[in-house]
Design a protein around this motif. Structure first.
Motif, PDB file in Angstrom:
ATOM      1  N   HIS A 128       0.866  -1.183   0.000  1.00 41.07           N
ATOM      2  CA  HIS A 128       0.000   0.000   0.000  1.00 41.07           C
ATOM      3  C   HIS A 128       0.900   1.230   0.000  1.00 41.07           C
ATOM      4  O   HIS A 128       1.747   1.386   0.877  1.00 41.07           O
ATOM      5  CB  HIS A 128      -0.905   0.001   1.239  1.00 41.07           C
ATOM      6  N   VAL A 129       0.731   2.091  -0.994  1.00 35.24           N
ATOM      7  CA  VAL A 129       1.578   3.280  -1.121  1.00 35.24           C
ATOM      8  C   VAL A 129       1.198   4.285  -0.039  1.00 35.24           C
ATOM      9  O   VAL A 129       0.025   4.644   0.115  1.00 35.24           O
ATOM     10  CB  VAL A 129       1.430   3.928  -2.503  1.00 35.24           C
ATOM     11  N   ALA A 130       2.182   4.738   0.721  1.00 38.04           N
ATOM     12  CA  ALA A 130       1.936   5.696   1.803  1.00 38.04           C
ATOM     13  C   ALA A 130       1.600   7.072   1.236  1.00 38.04           C
ATOM     14  O   ALA A 130       1.764   7.345   0.047  1.00 38.04           O
ATOM     15  CB  ALA A 130       3.163   5.783   2.710  1.00 38.04           C
ATOM     16  N   TRP A 131       1.159   7.960   2.120  1.00 34.56           N
ATOM     17  CA  TRP A 131       0.758   9.313   1.711  1.00 34.56           C
ATOM     18  C   TRP A 131       1.913  10.092   1.081  1.00 34.56           C
ATOM     19  O   TRP A 131       1.712  10.999   0.282  1.00 34.56           O
ATOM     20  CB  TRP A 131       0.215  10.083   2.911  1.00 34.56           C
ATOM     21  N   ASP A 132       3.159   9.707   1.448  1.00 35.25           N
ATOM     22  CA  ASP A 132       4.315  10.426   0.912  1.00 35.25           C
ATOM     23  C   ASP A 132       4.856   9.818  -0.381  1.00 35.25           C
ATOM     24  O   ASP A 132       5.884  10.242  -0.904  1.00 35.25           O
ATOM     25  CB  ASP A 132       5.433  10.484   1.956  1.00 35.25           C
ATOM     26  N   GLY A 133       4.165   8.808  -0.920  1.00 39.11           N
ATOM     27  CA  GLY A 133       4.560   8.253  -2.212  1.00 39.11           C
ATOM     28  C   GLY A 133       5.647   7.203  -2.149  1.00 39.11           C
ATOM     29  O   GLY A 133       6.391   7.044  -3.125  1.00 39.11           O
ATOM     30  N   TYR A 134       5.734   6.457  -1.032  1.00 36.94           N
ATOM     31  CA  TYR A 134       6.744   5.408  -0.897  1.00 36.94           C
ATOM     32  C   TYR A 134       6.082   4.096  -0.477  1.00 36.94           C
ATOM     33  O   TYR A 134       5.016   4.086   0.157  1.00 36.94           O
ATOM     34  CB  TYR A 134       7.797   5.777   0.156  1.00 36.94           C
ATOM     35  N   ILE A 135       6.738   2.996  -0.823  1.00 42.46           N
ATOM     36  CA  ILE A 135       6.366   1.684  -0.299  1.00 42.46           C
ATOM     37  C   ILE A 135       7.574   1.102   0.432  1.00 42.46           C
ATOM     38  O   ILE A 135       8.717   1.469   0.148  1.00 42.46           O
ATOM     39  CB  ILE A 135       5.932   0.710  -1.414  1.00 42.46           C
ATOM     40  N   GLU A 136       7.323   0.223   1.370  1.00 49.13           N
ATOM     41  CA  GLU A 136       8.408  -0.415   2.116  1.00 49.13           C
ATOM     42  C   GLU A 136       8.601  -1.834   1.603  1.00 49.13           C
ATOM     43  O   GLU A 136       7.649  -2.608   1.494  1.00 49.13           O
ATOM     44  CB  GLU A 136       8.106  -0.434   3.610  1.00 49.13           C
ATOM     45  N   VAL A 137       9.843  -2.174   1.289  1.00 51.06           N
ATOM     46  CA  VAL A 137      10.193  -3.504   0.811  1.00 51.06           C
ATOM     47  C   VAL A 137      11.485  -3.933   1.480  1.00 51.06           C
ATOM     48  O   VAL A 137      12.526  -3.282   1.307  1.00 51.06           O
ATOM     49  CB  VAL A 137      10.361  -3.542  -0.721  1.00 51.06           C
ATOM     50  N   ARG A 138      11.414  -4.970   2.294  1.00 56.34           N
ATOM     51  CA  ARG A 138      12.595  -5.558   2.944  1.00 56.34           C
ATOM     52  C   ARG A 138      13.428  -4.528   3.689  1.00 56.34           C
ATOM     53  O   ARG A 138      14.655  -4.477   3.570  1.00 56.34           O
ATOM     54  CB  ARG A 138      13.441  -6.310   1.923  1.00 56.34           C
ATOM     55  N   ALA A 143       0.600   9.664  -8.238  1.00 59.80           N
ATOM     56  CA  ALA A 143      -0.780   9.296  -8.544  1.00 59.80           C
ATOM     57  C   ALA A 143      -1.231   8.066  -7.770  1.00 59.80           C
ATOM     58  O   ALA A 143      -2.432   7.818  -7.628  1.00 59.80           O
ATOM     59  CB  ALA A 143      -0.942   9.056 -10.047  1.00 59.80           C
ATOM     60  N   TRP A 144      -0.263   7.291  -7.233  1.00 59.68           N
ATOM     61  CA  TRP A 144      -0.599   6.060  -6.523  1.00 59.68           C
ATOM     62  C   TRP A 144      -0.563   6.215  -5.008  1.00 59.68           C
ATOM     63  O   TRP A 144      -0.703   5.235  -4.279  1.00 59.68           O
ATOM     64  CB  TRP A 144       0.341   4.938  -6.975  1.00 59.68           C
ATOM     65  N   CYS A 145      -0.408   7.423  -4.509  1.00 57.99           N
ATOM     66  CA  CYS A 145      -0.429   7.653  -3.071  1.00 57.99           C
ATOM     67  C   CYS A 145      -1.756   7.164  -2.474  1.00 57.99           C
ATOM     68  O   CYS A 145      -2.832   7.486  -2.985  1.00 57.99           O
ATOM     69  CB  CYS A 145      -0.255   9.141  -2.752  1.00 57.99           C
ATOM     70  N   GLY A 146      -1.655   6.373  -1.416  1.00 59.62           N
ATOM     71  CA  GLY A 146      -2.845   5.865  -0.755  1.00 59.62           C
ATOM     72  C   GLY A 146      -3.523   4.705  -1.454  1.00 59.62           C
ATOM     73  O   GLY A 146      -4.602   4.279  -1.048  1.00 59.62           O
ATOM     74  N   ARG A 147      -2.890   4.154  -2.479  1.00 58.12           N
ATOM     75  CA  ARG A 147      -3.507   3.073  -3.264  1.00 58.12           C
ATOM     76  C   ARG A 147      -2.647   1.811  -3.220  1.00 58.12           C
ATOM     77  O   ARG A 147      -1.436   1.875  -3.009  1.00 58.12           O
ATOM     78  CB  ARG A 147      -3.710   3.528  -4.707  1.00 58.12           C
ATOM     79  N   GLU A 169      -2.059  -3.644 -13.165  1.00 53.33           N
ATOM     80  CA  GLU A 169      -1.344  -4.508 -14.110  1.00 53.33           C
ATOM     81  C   GLU A 169      -0.401  -3.749 -15.043  1.00 53.33           C
ATOM     82  O   GLU A 169       0.168  -4.343 -15.958  1.00 53.33           O
ATOM     83  CB  GLU A 169      -2.340  -5.326 -14.951  1.00 53.33           C
ATOM     84  N   GLN A 170      -0.209  -2.457 -14.819  1.00 52.20           N
ATOM     85  CA  GLN A 170       0.710  -1.666 -15.643  1.00 52.20           C
ATOM     86  C   GLN A 170       1.962  -1.322 -14.836  1.00 52.20           C
ATOM     87  O   GLN A 170       1.872  -0.945 -13.670  1.00 52.20           O
ATOM     88  CB  GLN A 170       0.027  -0.377 -16.116  1.00 52.20           C
ATOM     89  N   LEU A 171       3.135  -1.448 -15.476  1.00 52.34           N
ATOM     90  CA  LEU A 171       4.390  -1.116 -14.807  1.00 52.34           C
ATOM     91  C   LEU A 171       4.463   0.383 -14.558  1.00 52.34           C
ATOM     92  O   LEU A 171       4.370   1.176 -15.502  1.00 52.34           O
ATOM     93  CB  LEU A 171       5.571  -1.572 -15.658  1.00 52.34           C
ATOM     94  N   VAL A 172       4.623   0.779 -13.278  1.00 48.78           N
ATOM     95  CA  VAL A 172       4.663   2.213 -12.954  1.00 48.78           C
ATOM     96  C   VAL A 172       6.012   2.655 -12.408  1.00 48.78           C
ATOM     97  O   VAL A 172       6.309   3.860 -12.389  1.00 48.78           O
ATOM     98  CB  VAL A 172       3.547   2.577 -11.938  1.00 48.78           C
ATOM     99  N   ALA A 173       6.859   1.716 -11.961  1.00 45.15           N
ATOM    100  CA  ALA A 173       8.170   2.101 -11.417  1.00 45.15           C
ATOM    101  C   ALA A 173       9.081   0.887 -11.346  1.00 45.15           C
ATOM    102  O   ALA A 173       8.618  -0.250 -11.201  1.00 45.15           O
ATOM    103  CB  ALA A 173       8.025   2.730 -10.034  1.00 45.15           C
ATOM    104  N   ALA A 196       7.546  14.937  -8.425  1.00 46.11           N
ATOM    105  CA  ALA A 196       7.524  16.297  -8.950  1.00 46.11           C
ATOM    106  C   ALA A 196       6.141  16.944  -8.873  1.00 46.11           C
ATOM    107  O   ALA A 196       6.021  18.110  -8.466  1.00 46.11           O
ATOM    108  CB  ALA A 196       8.034  16.309 -10.393  1.00 46.11           C
ATOM    109  N   PRO A 197       5.049  16.228  -9.205  1.00 45.88           N
ATOM    110  CA  PRO A 197       3.717  16.846  -9.079  1.00 45.88           C
ATOM    111  C   PRO A 197       3.385  17.248  -7.651  1.00 45.88           C
ATOM    112  O   PRO A 197       2.683  18.236  -7.423  1.00 45.88           O
ATOM    113  CB  PRO A 197       2.773  15.749  -9.585  1.00 45.88           C
ATOM    114  N   LEU A 198       3.894  16.504  -6.661  1.00 40.55           N
ATOM    115  CA  LEU A 198       3.635  16.864  -5.270  1.00 40.55           C
ATOM    116  C   LEU A 198       4.285  18.197  -4.923  1.00 40.55           C
ATOM    117  O   LEU A 198       3.687  19.047  -4.259  1.00 40.55           O
ATOM    118  CB  LEU A 198       4.154  15.763  -4.333  1.00 40.55           C
TER     119      LEU A 198
END
Length: 213
Positions: A128-138, A147-151, A169-173, A192-194
């Motif tokens: 789940h993407v955090a409000w600041d636009g990051y995900i945690e992995v390992r 655009a994916w913040c909170g999703r 299903e689309q590659l975003v990063a 950048a949009p933020l």
């Protein structure tokens, strides 16, 4: 379509009760990709299994004994390919009085063509993407387009440590996976949009608020 007989290991079969077989979803994807129909052995009936256990032992004591250190999975595959060509495929099989290389040449005409692409063996999970636009992995955080913040997004990690992030299903990063504790990995374009939204916020002098007191 060819039929492939498999044992009842959890990687392939979740349940096999009186012929009612529930296959692992990932294994069914593999079967669909390579175009074969899976069939499970009867439980507790060894005669229905393929003769593969001795080959595991052969690989263990003939390949992994002389080769004990590897730099990467690519290095393992390179050494294994060389060992197969020079050693394993050249030994004579007593039962057939032929080498595996010779028998493979005879069997080629009965094999199906491989698909145009390899089967994706990447590790799969949901984040789940955090409000600041990051995900945690390992233990580290990786940026995702704003655009994916909170999703929710899905992630795939390849054997060579490439992190791929998908939305709908689309590659975003994509990122190169860091060692645990390395910290934050950011692609400036993701956020950048933020920053543009922040710059558009109206700025008022302090005197405007003092008038409200």
């Amino acid at each position: 379509m060819k039929t492939v007989l498999v044992d009842n290991q959890k990687a392939a079969v979740l349940k096999n009760h009186n012929g009612n077989v529930v296959f692992n979803a990932g294994f069914l994807q593999l079967a669909q990709h390579y175009g074969f129909q899976p069939r499970a052995c009867r439980p507790r009936r060894a005669r229905t299994k393929g003769k593969v256990e001795r080959m595991v032992e052969y690989l263990k004591y003939n390949f992994f004994v002389p080769y004990t250190q590897f730099d990467s999975f690519a290095h393992v595959n390179q050494l294994l390919e060389q060992w197969l060509a020079e050693v394993a495929d050249q030994r004579e099989l007593r039962q057939f009085r032929q080498t595996p290389a010779t028998r493979f040449e005879e069997a080629k005409g009965h094999l199906q063509a491989l698909p145009a692409t390899d089967f994706d063996t990447s590790y799969f999970d949901i984040r789940h993407v955090a409000w600041d636009g990051y995900i945690e992995v390992r233990g580290n955080r990786y940026s995702v387009p704003e655009a994916w913040c909170g999703r929710p997004v899905s992630i795939r990690i390849t054997l060579d440590d490439e992190l791929r992030i998908y939305g709908n299903e689309q590659l975003v990063a994509t990122h190169r996976l860091n060692n645990r504790g390395a910290g934050w990995q950011t692609v400036p374009e993701h956020h950048a949009p933020l920053w543009q939204q922040v710059s558009m916020v109206e700025h008022r002098p302090l005197s405007a608020y003092e008038e409200l007191l």
